[in-house]
Design a protein around this motif. Structure first.
Motif, PDB file in Angstrom:
ATOM      1  N   PRO A  87       0.807  -1.034  -0.257  1.00 16.62           N
ATOM      2  CA  PRO A  87       0.169  -0.120   0.148  1.00 16.62           C
ATOM      3  C   PRO A  87       1.008   1.719  -0.194  1.00 16.62           C
ATOM      4  O   PRO A  87       0.173   2.256  -0.567  1.00 16.62           O
ATOM      5  CB  PRO A  87      -0.791  -0.192   1.178  1.00 16.62           C
ATOM      6  CG  PRO A  87      -0.785  -1.605   1.587  1.00 16.62           C
ATOM      7  CD  PRO A  87       0.279  -2.214   1.069  1.00 16.62           C
ATOM      8  N   LEU A  88       2.126   1.501   0.485  1.00 18.80           N
ATOM      9  CA  LEU A  88       3.075   2.595   0.123  1.00 18.80           C
ATOM     10  C   LEU A  88       3.396   2.658  -1.037  1.00 18.80           C
ATOM     11  O   LEU A  88       3.063   4.091  -1.281  1.00 18.80           O
ATOM     12  CB  LEU A  88       4.030   2.354   1.373  1.00 18.80           C
ATOM     13  CG  LEU A  88       4.932   3.881   0.959  1.00 18.80           C
ATOM     14  CD1 LEU A  88       4.636   4.301   1.628  1.00 18.80           C
ATOM     15  CD2 LEU A  88       6.500   2.449   2.445  1.00 18.80           C
ATOM     16  N   GLU A  89       3.396   1.719  -1.437  1.00 19.07           N
ATOM     17  CA  GLU A  89       4.275   2.449  -2.650  1.00 19.07           C
ATOM     18  C   GLU A  89       3.060   2.796  -3.559  1.00 19.07           C
ATOM     19  O   GLU A  89       2.707   4.010  -4.436  1.00 19.07           O
ATOM     20  CB  GLU A  89       4.717   1.243  -3.572  1.00 19.07           C
ATOM     21  CG  GLU A  89       6.313   0.489  -2.911  1.00 19.07           C
ATOM     22  CD  GLU A  89       6.328  -0.113  -2.434  1.00 19.07           C
ATOM     23  OE1 GLU A  89       7.607  -0.589  -1.076  1.00 19.07           O
ATOM     24  OE2 GLU A  89       5.162  -0.183  -0.962  1.00 19.07           O
ATOM     25  N   ALA A  90       1.765   2.049  -3.659  1.00 18.09           N
ATOM     26  CA  ALA A  90       0.626   2.223  -3.964  1.00 18.09           C
ATOM     27  C   ALA A  90      -0.516   3.197  -4.023  1.00 18.09           C
ATOM     28  O   ALA A  90      -0.066   4.358  -5.005  1.00 18.09           O
ATOM     29  CB  ALA A  90      -0.651   1.221  -4.009  1.00 18.09           C
ATOM     30  N   GLY A  91      -0.397   3.736  -2.727  1.00 19.72           N
ATOM     31  CA  GLY A  91       0.129   5.265  -2.230  1.00 19.72           C
ATOM     32  C   GLY A  91       0.536   6.236  -3.290  1.00 19.72           C
ATOM     33  O   GLY A  91      -0.246   7.520  -3.916  1.00 19.72           O
ATOM     34  N   LEU A  92       2.134   6.138  -3.122  1.00 25.29           N
ATOM     35  CA  LEU A  92       3.150   6.824  -4.008  1.00 25.29           C
ATOM     36  C   LEU A  92       2.654   6.846  -5.184  1.00 25.29           C
ATOM     37  O   LEU A  92       2.644   7.977  -5.676  1.00 25.29           O
ATOM     38  CB  LEU A  92       4.106   6.706  -3.444  1.00 25.29           C
ATOM     39  CG  LEU A  92       5.239   6.488  -1.970  1.00 25.29           C
ATOM     40  CD1 LEU A  92       6.232   5.787  -1.401  1.00 25.29           C
ATOM     41  CD2 LEU A  92       4.917   7.641  -1.670  1.00 25.29           C
ATOM     42  N   ARG A  93       2.908   6.221  -5.413  1.00 25.27           N
ATOM     43  CA  ARG A  93       1.861   6.140  -7.354  1.00 25.27           C
ATOM     44  C   ARG A  93       1.011   7.760  -7.845  1.00 25.27           C
ATOM     45  O   ARG A  93       0.484   7.901  -8.423  1.00 25.27           O
ATOM     46  CB  ARG A  93       1.777   4.753  -7.872  1.00 25.27           C
ATOM     47  CG  ARG A  93       2.998   4.067  -8.272  1.00 25.27           C
ATOM     48  CD  ARG A  93       3.616   2.700  -8.703  1.00 25.27           C
ATOM     49  NE  ARG A  93       4.266   2.164  -8.993  1.00 25.27           N
ATOM     50  CZ  ARG A  93       4.958   1.077  -8.306  1.00 25.27           C
ATOM     51  NH1 ARG A  93       3.806   0.498  -7.734  1.00 25.27           N
ATOM     52  NH2 ARG A  93       6.152   0.376  -8.514  1.00 25.27           N
ATOM     53  N   ALA A 110      -0.263   9.723  -6.367  1.00 23.79           N
ATOM     54  CA  ALA A 110      -0.005  10.716  -5.970  1.00 23.79           C
ATOM     55  C   ALA A 110       0.759  11.112  -6.793  1.00 23.79           C
ATOM     56  O   ALA A 110       0.766  12.605  -6.401  1.00 23.79           O
ATOM     57  CB  ALA A 110       0.188  11.128  -4.297  1.00 23.79           C
ATOM     58  N   GLY A 111       0.965  10.974  -7.643  1.00 25.67           N
ATOM     59  CA  GLY A 111       2.162  11.423  -8.830  1.00 25.67           C
ATOM     60  C   GLY A 111       3.348  10.944  -8.730  1.00 25.67           C
ATOM     61  O   GLY A 111       3.666  11.312  -9.902  1.00 25.67           O
ATOM     62  N   LEU A 112       3.811  10.059  -7.777  1.00 21.55           N
ATOM     63  CA  LEU A 112       5.355   9.955  -7.375  1.00 21.55           C
ATOM     64  C   LEU A 112       5.826   8.742  -8.432  1.00 21.55           C
ATOM     65  O   LEU A 112       4.601   8.098  -8.540  1.00 21.55           O
ATOM     66  CB  LEU A 112       5.659   9.743  -6.573  1.00 21.55           C
ATOM     67  CG  LEU A 112       6.091  11.516  -5.161  1.00 21.55           C
ATOM     68  CD1 LEU A 112       4.530  11.606  -5.817  1.00 21.55           C
ATOM     69  CD2 LEU A 112       6.610  10.710  -3.792  1.00 21.55           C
ATOM     70  N   GLN A 113       6.867   8.205  -9.077  1.00 23.87           N
ATOM     71  CA  GLN A 113       7.981   7.850  -9.801  1.00 23.87           C
ATOM     72  C   GLN A 113       8.418   7.458  -8.877  1.00 23.87           C
ATOM     73  O   GLN A 113       8.830   7.091  -8.418  1.00 23.87           O
ATOM     74  CB  GLN A 113       8.579   8.360 -10.842  1.00 23.87           C
ATOM     75  CG  GLN A 113       9.526   7.125 -11.377  1.00 23.87           C
ATOM     76  CD  GLN A 113      10.333   7.578 -12.711  1.00 23.87           C
ATOM     77  OE1 GLN A 113      10.392   9.021 -13.134  1.00 23.87           O
ATOM     78  NE2 GLN A 113      10.822   6.289 -13.384  1.00 23.87           N
TER      79      GLN A 113
END
Length: 269
Positions: free
Chosen positions: A14-20, A22-25
């Motif tokens: 979920p951490l990585e999914a949330g970052l993606r 939010a528009g982060l690569q």
């Protein structure tokens, strides 16, 4: 903005999914590799004891612990009455993915060894006060000692070990046959040498600095051995990780929790 985590792409959640979202690569910079112990005899014996009902609790402190037990043939089966506890949602997610077990006990306030110690119930009258605690070979004694102080008889066993992929200041890919995770796709990996060259080339171009999210103390040590390019911002998951970076002379901001919201707040977004 680009952010890289010092763990394997197979550990994404979920951490990585949330970052993606939010528009982060999002990329990954694995600095360590988790492997089964060279000698698994003690782990095999203790899993046999678990199956016989010798323990009241099985405590799982990481997704890698679950992966190691599963690699050893454990399918999630425990005798009736044995409770399963996890350190937090990430471990619970891997447990459900690999064994279909859901809703294990976990601490609610702080998802860490300290949180388990704070919220773990004391042995009930008539309960056999035994805990099976499979952990990393490099695990600190804090959890075992804390549980013992609560009245539990703890059998702590090395379920896996962490191997460093940084040798003499260079990052070398892992090829161990005992590796717990599949080999990552090169497209998911951040290559520091290339990053350093890109940042030097774009020094005057106003390009956003890369953010590196350090996910463990062992990764922090490996990163210190490897070196951090200029203009790379560091964020640390957990106080132990931040302390390791500080000890190695690398400043980093510690997140309030391991979530995308906490990362975005730390970045002022």
């Amino acid at each position: 903005m680009r952010i890289a985590l010092t763990r394997d792409p197979a550990q994404a959640g979920p951490l990585e999914a949330g970052l993606r979202a939010a528009g982060l690569q999002v990329q990954f910079l694995p600095l360590t590799e988790q492997r089964l112990p060279a000698d698994t005899a003690e782990l095999t014996t203790t899993l046999e004891r678990l199956a016989r009902g010798d323990f009241s609790w099985l405590l799982l402190t990481s997704g890698n612990t679950v992966r190691a037990l599963h690699r050893m043939g454990w399918d999630g089966t425990v005798p009736e009455g044995v409770r399963i506890g996890v350190v937090g949602p990430g471990t619970a997610r891997v447990l459900e993915e690999l064994t279909q077990l859901s809703e294990p006990w976990m601490p609610t306030a702080e998802q860490s060894a300290a949180g388990i110690i704070e919220e773990m119930p004391v042995p009930a009258p008539g309960e056999t006060p035994t805990v099976f605690l499979p952990q990393s070979a490099q695990a600190r004694a804090e959890l075992r000692e804390g549980l013992t102080a609560l009245g539990w008889e703890v059998t702590a066993v090395s379920a896996y070990e962490t191997g460093f992929l940084v040798t003499e200041g260079r990052l070398e890919p892992g090829e161990s046959p005992h590796r717990l995770l599949p080999t990552p796709d090169p497209a998911d990996i951040l290559y520091l040498d290339q990053l350093a060259a890109d940042l030097r080339r774009d020094r005057l171009a106003g390009v956003d600095a890369v953010v590196l999210l350090v996910t463990s103390s062992s990764a922090a040590d490996a990163l210190a051995d490897l070196g951090v390019p200029e203009r790379v911002r560091l964020l640390a998951i957990g106080r132990p990780t931040a302390k390791t970076l500080t000890r190695r002379g690398i400043p980093a901001r510690v997140l309030r929790e391991p979530s995308a919201d906490a990362v975005l707040a730390a970045l002022g977004r």
